[in-house]
Design a protein around this motif. Structure first.
Motif, PDB file in Angstrom:
ATOM      1  N   UNK A  26       0.224  -2.241  -7.209  1.00 55.60           N
ATOM      2  CA  UNK A  26       0.100  -2.292  -5.513  1.00 55.60           C
ATOM      3  C   UNK A  26      -0.869  -2.398  -5.147  1.00 55.60           C
ATOM      4  N   UNK A  27      -1.776  -1.671  -5.296  1.00 53.60           N
ATOM      5  CA  UNK A  27      -3.093  -1.187  -4.241  1.00 53.60           C
ATOM      6  C   UNK A  27      -3.669  -2.358  -4.793  1.00 53.60           C
ATOM      7  N   UNK A  28      -3.724  -3.242  -5.465  1.00 51.25           N
ATOM      8  CA  UNK A  28      -4.627  -4.583  -5.838  1.00 51.25           C
ATOM      9  C   UNK A  28      -3.562  -5.352  -4.800  1.00 51.25           C
ATOM     10  N   UNK A  29      -1.987  -5.620  -5.008  1.00 47.67           N
ATOM     11  CA  UNK A  29      -1.599  -6.966  -4.637  1.00 47.67           C
ATOM     12  C   UNK A  29      -1.714  -6.316  -2.750  1.00 47.67           C
ATOM     13  N   UNK A  30      -2.340  -5.678  -2.512  1.00 45.88           N
ATOM     14  CA  UNK A  30      -1.826  -5.467  -1.035  1.00 45.88           C
ATOM     15  C   UNK A  30      -3.342  -5.593  -0.632  1.00 45.88           C
ATOM     16  N   UNK A  31      -4.371  -5.887  -1.532  1.00 45.43           N
ATOM     17  CA  UNK A  31      -5.722  -5.867  -1.257  1.00 45.43           C
ATOM     18  C   UNK A  31      -5.972  -7.535  -1.805  1.00 45.43           C
ATOM     19  N   UNK A  32      -4.863  -8.396  -2.571  1.00 46.17           N
ATOM     20  CA  UNK A  32      -5.369  -9.595  -3.050  1.00 46.17           C
ATOM     21  C   UNK A  32      -4.380 -10.417  -1.070  1.00 46.17           C
ATOM     22  N   UNK A  33      -3.074  -9.393  -0.590  1.00 47.71           N
ATOM     23  CA  UNK A  33      -2.930  -9.906   1.092  1.00 47.71           C
ATOM     24  C   UNK A  33      -3.743  -9.496   1.511  1.00 47.71           C
ATOM     25  N   UNK A  88      -7.914   3.673  -1.666  1.00 50.95           N
ATOM     26  CA  UNK A  88      -6.147   4.712  -2.742  1.00 50.95           C
ATOM     27  C   UNK A  88      -6.328   4.086  -3.711  1.00 50.95           C
ATOM     28  N   UNK A  89      -6.787   2.332  -3.972  1.00 55.83           N
ATOM     29  CA  UNK A  89      -7.035   2.652  -5.383  1.00 55.83           C
ATOM     30  C   UNK A  89      -8.647   3.530  -5.957  1.00 55.83           C
ATOM     31  N   UNK A  90      -8.935   3.498  -5.211  1.00 60.22           N
ATOM     32  CA  UNK A  90     -10.681   4.522  -5.958  1.00 60.22           C
ATOM     33  C   UNK A  90     -10.346   5.433  -6.204  1.00 60.22           C
ATOM     34  N   UNK A 105       0.495  -0.884  -0.150  1.00 65.67           N
ATOM     35  CA  UNK A 105      -0.172  -0.134   0.421  1.00 65.67           C
ATOM     36  C   UNK A 105       0.704   1.023  -0.075  1.00 65.67           C
ATOM     37  N   UNK A 106       1.850   1.412   0.386  1.00 65.07           N
ATOM     38  CA  UNK A 106       2.643   2.639   0.983  1.00 65.07           C
ATOM     39  C   UNK A 106       3.314   2.570   0.002  1.00 65.07           C
ATOM     40  N   UNK A 107       3.952   0.886  -1.142  1.00 57.70           N
ATOM     41  CA  UNK A 107       4.971   1.522  -2.163  1.00 57.70           C
ATOM     42  C   UNK A 107       3.949   2.273  -3.575  1.00 57.70           C
ATOM     43  N   UNK A 108       2.510   1.685  -3.444  1.00 61.20           N
ATOM     44  CA  UNK A 108       0.857   2.104  -4.358  1.00 61.20           C
ATOM     45  C   UNK A 108       1.610   3.597  -4.137  1.00 61.20           C
ATOM     46  N   UNK A 109       1.941   4.325  -3.083  1.00 59.69           N
ATOM     47  CA  UNK A 109       0.856   6.083  -2.591  1.00 59.69           C
ATOM     48  C   UNK A 109       2.185   5.946  -2.993  1.00 59.69           C
ATOM     49  N   UNK A 166       3.114   9.952 -10.025  1.00 57.57           N
ATOM     50  CA  UNK A 166       2.260  10.027 -11.682  1.00 57.57           C
ATOM     51  C   UNK A 166       2.198   8.402 -11.912  1.00 57.57           C
ATOM     52  N   UNK A 167       3.134   8.036 -11.488  1.00 61.89           N
ATOM     53  CA  UNK A 167       3.327   6.397 -12.058  1.00 61.89           C
ATOM     54  C   UNK A 167       1.692   5.515 -11.921  1.00 61.89           C
ATOM     55  N   UNK A 168       0.556   6.039 -11.871  1.00 66.41           N
ATOM     56  CA  UNK A 168      -0.473   4.799 -11.584  1.00 66.41           C
ATOM     57  C   UNK A 168      -0.802   3.767 -11.756  1.00 66.41           C
ATOM     58  N   UNK A 169      -0.368   3.597 -13.644  1.00 71.10           N
ATOM     59  CA  UNK A 169      -0.834   2.320 -13.696  1.00 71.10           C
ATOM     60  C   UNK A 169       0.560   1.105 -12.745  1.00 71.10           C
ATOM     61  N   UNK A 170       1.253   1.315 -12.133  1.00 64.85           N
ATOM     62  CA  UNK A 170       1.564   0.831 -11.112  1.00 64.85           C
ATOM     63  C   UNK A 170       1.261   0.891 -10.048  1.00 64.85           C
ATOM     64  N   UNK A 171       0.772   1.980  -9.303  1.00 60.52           N
ATOM     65  CA  UNK A 171       0.701   2.714  -8.313  1.00 60.52           C
ATOM     66  C   UNK A 171      -0.424   1.482  -8.416  1.00 60.52           C
ATOM     67  N   UNK A 172      -1.869   1.305  -9.187  1.00 63.75           N
ATOM     68  CA  UNK A 172      -3.142   0.897  -8.912  1.00 63.75           C
ATOM     69  C   UNK A 172      -2.384  -1.385  -8.420  1.00 63.75           C
TER      70      UNK A 172
END
Length: 399
Positions: free
Chosen positions: A370-377, A387-389, A352-356, A362-368
């Protein structure tokens, strides 16, 4: 849990020794409550048996028969507790050839703390790895055996041996003979010895009236009176989390303690939200610029010291990333998160912090991602969901 287990354990011992009608089953019930509080109370039957055989001269066969139901309850629960901490979740498994010596080292450490209770702290940092590197490791067993031999051949031998058995019996489950999770931080801890203090207390209470020399009695009394003063000093360290961790780090400057110190200072600096867990800005607890610069320097010192002492400690890198993020230095934050991720691949908070950090660059694709990976875990993770929204909304607006 430790205090509650200690209370029920002492109550069980006291009620058992009163020998009133129904006392046996009342003490058994109290013992069961002690076990449910913390399974380290498994030593209570051994303590009762040592008092009965050593001080009350009861036949050991009779005592064993009475303690057998206690053991039948205690051992399965102790085994079940160990099953909750299987070797697979413990970072370092101590080889069997070292365990006896680590246990002897732990018991000798507690003996020293009883005789010289000056350097008391929350985390002693005596991990199995640290003890195994000590030049005195192999001397611990002969030293403990010699100490026990000296006790066994003293006057009032029954009292001294009983006190020693009580002291050691309660320490055995957490001495290192069996691996347990807290060994990640230290094999020894003051709370493991709460019930063990019944042994020295019993010995002193028995011996004191029988000391013939009045000056020796006076000296012993002065020592006993000094102990409450030490308690008052220790209480001053517990007035806040920050003062406790500061004292702990001063006495034992390990990587874990430096990490905790850096984290605690960050909490003190930024209040209830020390690091942004969302893309929103955190509130500021310390507003004075000079005070903030000073605290930031201290935070970075402790976290980089933690990294120096343990380059494999992912938490220190994570906290460093969070600190850079709080300062708006997103590129440096990303580097620290990347290093932490190399060492720890299953932390939803880290993802989550990495995604932030990526979203702020402005690297939104990569951030999204990471947020999705956080939600998988961690499926129930409101910050990552928020953050994902927000990142998806920003991406849509950008497109």
């Amino acid at each position: 849990k430790d205090l509650l287990a200690g209370f029920f354990s002492l109550a069980a011992i006291f009620v058992y020794l009163q020998r009133f009608r129904g006392g046996y089953w009342a003490s058994f019930a109290l013992f069961s409550l002690a076990l449910l509080s913390k399974p380290v109370a498994v030593s209570v039957p051994v303590i009762i048996a040592s008092i009965e055989c050593g001080l009350n001269a009861k036949p050991w066969r009779d005592v064993l028969k009475k303690m057998l139901p206690w053991g039948l309850v205690a051992l399965p629960l102790f085994w079940l507790t160990k099953e909750q901490q299987p070797d697979g979740v413990i970072e370092f498994i101590v080889p069997w050839k070292y365990r006896f010596f680590i246990a002897c080292d732990a018991i000798l450490f507690y003996v020293r703390q009883v005789l010289l209770p000056w350097s008391l702290t929350l985390n002693y940092g005596r991990t199995p790895e640290w003890v195994m590197q000590s030049r005195w490791l192999w001397a611990s067993a002969p030293a403990l055996i010699l100490l026990l031999a000296l006790i066994a051949f003293r006057k009032y031998r029954a009292v001294w041996v009983t006190s020693a058995v009580i002291f050691i019996a309660n320490l055995i489950p957490t001495s290192g003979l069996v691996n347990f999770y807290y060994q990640k931080y230290s094999t020894v801890a003051d709370r493991f010895a709460y019930l063990s203090m019944l042994g020295p207390a019993l010995g002193v209470a028995w011996i004191y009236p029988r000391v013939p020399n009045q000056w020796a009695k006076l000296a012993l009394m002065l020592v006993l009176l000094a102990l409450p003063l030490k308690t008052v000093v220790q209480l001053s360290y517990w007035r806040s989390n920050l003062s406790l961790v500061t004292h702990m780090t001063e006495l034992n400057p390990t990587a874990d303690n430096h990490t905790n110190m850096g984290s605690m200072l960050a909490f003190h600096l930024d209040g209830l939200n020390p690091v942004p867990g969302t893309l929103e800005r955190p509130r500021v607890a310390v507003s004075d610029p000079d005070a903030r610069r000073h605290l930031n320097r201290r935070i970075f010192y402790h976290l980089f010291e933690a990294v120096r002492l343990n380059p494999q400690g992912w938490e220190a890198y994570h906290y460093l990333g969070q600190r850079y993020a709080a300062l708006g230095r997103w590129g440096e934050a990303e580097k620290m998160y990347a290093r932490a991720r190399e060492l720890k691949t299953d932390s939803p908070e880290l993802f989550n912090d990495y995604g932030i950090a990526l979203a702020e660059q402005k690297r939104l694709d990569d951030a999204i991602r990471f947020f999705r990976n956080a939600l998988v875990l961690k499926k129930d993770f409101p910050n990552a969901e928020k953050n994902l929204a927000l990142a998806l909304k920003l991406q849509k607006n950008h497109d």
